[in-house]
Enzyme design. Structure first.
Site, PDB file in Angstrom:
ATOM      1  CE  LYS A  98       2.783  -2.076  -4.647  1.00  0.00           C
ATOM      2  NZ  LYS A  98       2.625  -1.805  -3.222  1.00  0.00           N
ATOM      3  CG  ASP A 147      -1.727  -1.287   1.410  1.00  0.00           C
ATOM      4  OD1 ASP A 147      -2.158  -1.800   0.315  1.00  0.00           O
ATOM      5  OD2 ASP A 147      -1.811  -1.715   2.508  1.00  0.00           O
ATOM      6  N   GLY A 158      -4.306  -4.028  -4.356  1.00  0.00           N
ATOM      7  CA  GLY A 158      -5.374  -3.130  -4.797  1.00  0.00           C
ATOM      8  C   GLY A 158      -4.359  -1.947  -5.072  1.00  0.00           C
ATOM      9  CG  HIS A 159      -2.168  -0.888  -8.032  1.00  0.00           C
ATOM     10  ND1 HIS A 159      -1.517  -1.216  -6.690  1.00  0.00           N
ATOM     11  CD2 HIS A 159      -1.380  -1.274  -9.009  1.00  0.00           C
ATOM     12  CE1 HIS A 159      -0.214  -1.753  -7.091  1.00  0.00           C
ATOM     13  NE2 HIS A 159      -0.320  -1.792  -8.508  1.00  0.00           N
ATOM     14  CD  GLN A 163       0.712  -8.581  -2.882  1.00  0.00           C
ATOM     15  OE1 GLN A 163       1.579  -9.401  -3.457  1.00  0.00           O
ATOM     16  NE2 GLN A 163      -0.582  -8.484  -3.100  1.00  0.00           N
TER      17      GLN A 163
HETATM   18  P1  IMP Z   1      -2.472 -12.710   1.518  1.00  0.00           P
HETATM   19  O1  IMP Z   1      -1.587 -12.137   0.522  1.00  0.00           O
HETATM   20  O2  IMP Z   1      -3.873 -12.477   1.198  1.00  0.00           O
HETATM   21  O3  IMP Z   1      -1.974 -14.223   1.706  1.00  0.00           O
HETATM   22  O4  IMP Z   1      -2.192 -12.091   2.676  1.00  0.00           O
HETATM   23  C1  IMP Z   1      -1.087 -12.133   3.358  1.00  0.00           C
HETATM   24  C2  IMP Z   1      -0.646 -10.982   4.217  1.00  0.00           C
HETATM   25  O5  IMP Z   1      -0.211  -9.814   3.177  1.00  0.00           O
HETATM   26  C3  IMP Z   1      -1.576 -10.317   5.033  1.00  0.00           C
HETATM   27  O6  IMP Z   1      -0.865  -9.602   6.038  1.00  0.00           O
HETATM   28  C4  IMP Z   1      -2.344  -9.239   4.177  1.00  0.00           C
HETATM   29  O7  IMP Z   1      -2.780  -8.359   4.780  1.00  0.00           O
HETATM   30  C5  IMP Z   1      -0.957  -8.774   3.456  1.00  0.00           C
HETATM   31  N1  IMP Z   1      -1.313  -8.462   1.950  1.00  0.00           N
HETATM   32  C6  IMP Z   1      -1.489  -9.081   0.828  1.00  0.00           C
HETATM   33  N2  IMP Z   1      -1.948  -8.025  -0.128  1.00  0.00           N
HETATM   34  C7  IMP Z   1      -1.663  -6.885   0.159  1.00  0.00           C
HETATM   35  C8  IMP Z   1      -1.643  -5.548  -0.344  1.00  0.00           C
HETATM   36  O8  IMP Z   1      -1.509  -5.354  -1.604  1.00  0.00           O
HETATM   37  N3  IMP Z   1      -1.346  -4.679   0.502  1.00  0.00           N
HETATM   38  C9  IMP Z   1      -0.978  -4.526   1.909  1.00  0.00           C
HETATM   39  N4  IMP Z   1      -1.023  -5.913   2.259  1.00  0.00           N
HETATM   40  C10 IMP Z   1      -1.064  -6.960   1.678  1.00  0.00           C
END
Ligand code: IMP
Length: 430
Positions: free
Chosen positions: A18, A15, A42-43, A229
Site C-alpha cells: 500500500k 503487506d 509498516g509501509h 493491514q
Molecule cells: P496485532 O495487530 O498486533 O494485534 O496482530 C494481529 C494479527 O494481525 C497478527 O496476525 C499480525 O501478524 C497481523 N498484522 C497486524 N498488523 C499487520 C500488518 O501491518 N501487516 C500484516 N499483518 C499484520
C-alpha cells in the site's frame, strides 16, 4: 457534499505494498490520513531514490506540501511515534505542527498494554494469535471497555492525565498479576514521568482532526485515506480470531476518521499478485515447499515491523473477491507481479471445496476455512523480466492473461500494475 477523496485499502492479510501506491497518489491530494491500527503497520516507501520505512506516520509526511493526519481510530504508542518522527526530521528536516495533526480522540498505548499482550501471546495454552506484540489489541480492548482508556486528549492535559493515570495503572498492575502471578508490572511513577514528557512533545500536534478534515473538505482540499493491514484482518469481517483489533477493511474509514465514505470517489483495493500472511490463522493457498520459499526470497517477504518471515501462497481470488465486496472497491492495484517472473506456471485459486462442495463464498467460520481445499486455475508463466515494462503493451501476453484472470475472478477492473518498488515501475491501465 463534494466528492473529493481517495482510499487505498489492502484486500489480503496486509503487506500488499500500500505504501508505494499511497506515495504515488499523495501528490494528487492535499491531506493523507491514517485512520486505524498503530505501529503494528509498516509501509515501505521509496522516495527521491531513498527508502523510508514508515509505521505510524502517514506517507504524506515525506511531501512538504501535504498535511498528514493520524485520525481518531488509530492507537498511538507515543514513544514509537516520536522515535519515527525524530528519524524523519533527521532525514528530511523539521515537521511543523501544521503538517502533522494527531487526533485528541486517538487512544494511547501504555507499557501495561504490551505486558498484557505478552501474557496472552506467550502463555502456555496454545491460543496465541501471533500478533505484532505492540500492545495494539489490549489498547483497543480498553477503548471498547472505556473504564481504563486514556486518550491523547487526556494525556495532553496534565491535570486530567495525573488524575486518571495513577488509578488506571494501579488497577492494570493488579490485573496483570491476576492474569499471571509472574507477570511483570509497571513502575507507575516512572511511566507517569516518561509519558508526561511525551505529552509535552506531542501537544503541539494534537487537535480535533475530525473538525479539521470536514473543514478541509469544505475548502475543496483532496483527502487520501491510507489503509493499514488488510481487509481479511478486519476484526468484524476477517478471519476471526486471527485478525487485528480494528476495522482494517474499507469499513473502518468512516468510524476511524469521522468522514463518511460517500465522499470517497475512488476506493482502490491493493492486492499482491500472490498472497502472504504473517502470524497465525487459516491460509488455504499457502505454499510450504520450494515455490513458497522462492516467492518469499524474490518478494523479500519479511515483516517491515517484526522481521518475521511471511507465509506465502498462490493468489486466492475467493478471499480477494470477498474483501473487495466488503470494502466496496472500484478498482484494483496489482502489486509485485515481477516476483512471479521466473515461474513456469502460476496458479490462481478460483473456488474452494469444503466438505465435498464447491463454493466461491468466503466462509465466516475458521473451522470451515481450515477445511477449504483450493481449486486452482493453472496459467502459463511468462518467464520474462517485467521490471522494465512501463505500459500494458510492454507486458508479455501471459502476464496480461494472468492480470485478466485476477480481475475476472475478483470482479473488479485493474487500474494500476506494479512491477518493482520504484514509482516508474508502475503501469497505469486506463
Ligand atoms: P496485532 O495487530 O498486533 O494485534 O496482530 C494481529 C494479527 O494481525 C497478527 O496476525 C499480525 O501478524 C497481523 N498484522 C497486524 N498488523 C499487520 C500488518 O501491518 N501487516 C500484516 N499483518 C499484520
Amino acid at each position: 457534499m463534494r466528492v473529493s477523496a481517495t482510499a487505498v485499502i489492502g484486500l489480503q492479510w496486509g503487506d500488499e505494498a500500500k505504501g508505494k501506491f499511497v506515495d504515488l497518489l499523495t501528490e494528487q491530494h492535499d491531506v493523507v490520513i491514517r485512520y486505524l491500527g498503530g505501529n503494528n503497520a509498516g509501509h515501505t516507501v521509496v522516495f527521491g531514490g531513498e527508502t523510508y520505512k514508515l509505521s505510524l506516520l502517514p506517507a504524506g509526511i515525506l511531501h512538504p506540501d501535504v498535511v498528514s493526519v493520524i485520525a481518531t481510530g488509530v492507537v498511538v504508542d507515543p514513544k514509537a511515534l516520536l522515535d519515527e518522527l525524530d528519524a524523519i526530521v533527521e532525514r528530511t528536516g523539521p515537521v511543523e505542527p501544521e503538517r502533522l495533526l494527531i487526533s485528541d480522540r486517538a487512544h494511547v498505548i501504555f507499557p501495561y498494554h504490551l505486558l498484557e499482550e505478552a501474557v496472552y501471546e506467550t502463555g502456555s495454552n496454545g491460543d496465541a494469535i501471533g500478533t505484532t506484540m505492540r500492545g495494539i489489541g489490549p489498547c483497543y480492548q480498553d477503548k471498547a471497555g472505556r473504564r481504563f482508556a486514556i486518550r491523547l486528549g487526556d494525556l495532553c492535559r496534565p491535570d486530567v492525565f495525573r488524575r486518571r493515570f495513577h488509578d488506571v495503572a494501579a488497577k492494570k498492575n493488579e490485573m496483570l498479576l491476576a492474569l499471571s502471578p509472574n507477570a511483570e508490572t509497571v513502575d507507575i511513577d516512572a511511566v507517569f514521568a516518561e509519558y508526561s514528557a511525551y505529552a509535552e512533545r506531542l501537544a503541539p500536534y494534537v487537535c480535533d482532526t475530525t473538525t479539521f478534515l470536514h473543514r478541509s473538505l469544505k475548502n475543496g482540499r483532496k483527502l487520501l485515506f491510507e489503509g493499514a493491514q488488510g481487509s481479511l484482518l478486519d476484526v468484524d469481517h476477517g478471519t476471526f480470531p486471527y485478525v487485528t483489533s480494528s476495522n482494517s477493511s474499507g469499513c473502518g474509514i468512516h468510524n476511524g476518521s469521522g468522514v463518511p465514505e460517500r465522499v470517497i470517489s475512488r476506493m482502490i483495493g491493493i492486492v499482491k499478485a500472490y498472497t502472504t500472511r504473517v502470524g497465525g490463522g487459516p491460509f488455504p493457498t499457502e505454499l510450504t515447499g520450494e515455490i513458497g520459499e522462492k516467492i518469499r526470497e524474490r518478494g523479500r517477504e519479511y515483516g517491515t515491523v517484526t522481521g518475521r518471515a511471511r507465509r506465502c501462497g498462490w493468489f486466492d481470488a475467493v478471499a480477494a473477491a470477498y474483501a473487495a465486496r466488503i470494502s466496496g472497491v472500484d478498482c484494483l492495484a496489482i502489486a509485485l507481479l515481477d516476483v512471479l517472473d521466473e515461474m513456469d506456471e502460476i496458479k490462481v485459486c478460483e473456488a474452494y471445496e469444503i466438505d465435498g462442495e464447491r463454493t466461491t463464498d468466503f466462509p465466516s467460520q475458521i473451522e470451515d476455512l481450515n477445511k477449504a481445499r483450493p481449486l486452482y486455475r493453472t496459467l502459463p508463466g511468462w518467464k520474462t523480466d517485467l521490471t522494465g515494462a512501463r505500459k500494458l503493451a510492454d507486458l508479455p501476453a501471459a502476464t496480461r492473461r494472468y492480470v485478466e484472470t485476477l480481475t475476472e475472478l475478483v470482479e473488479v477492473p485493474a487500474a494500476f500494475l506494479s512491477i518493482g518498488p520504484d514509482r516508474e515501475q508502475t503501469i497505469f491501465c486506463d
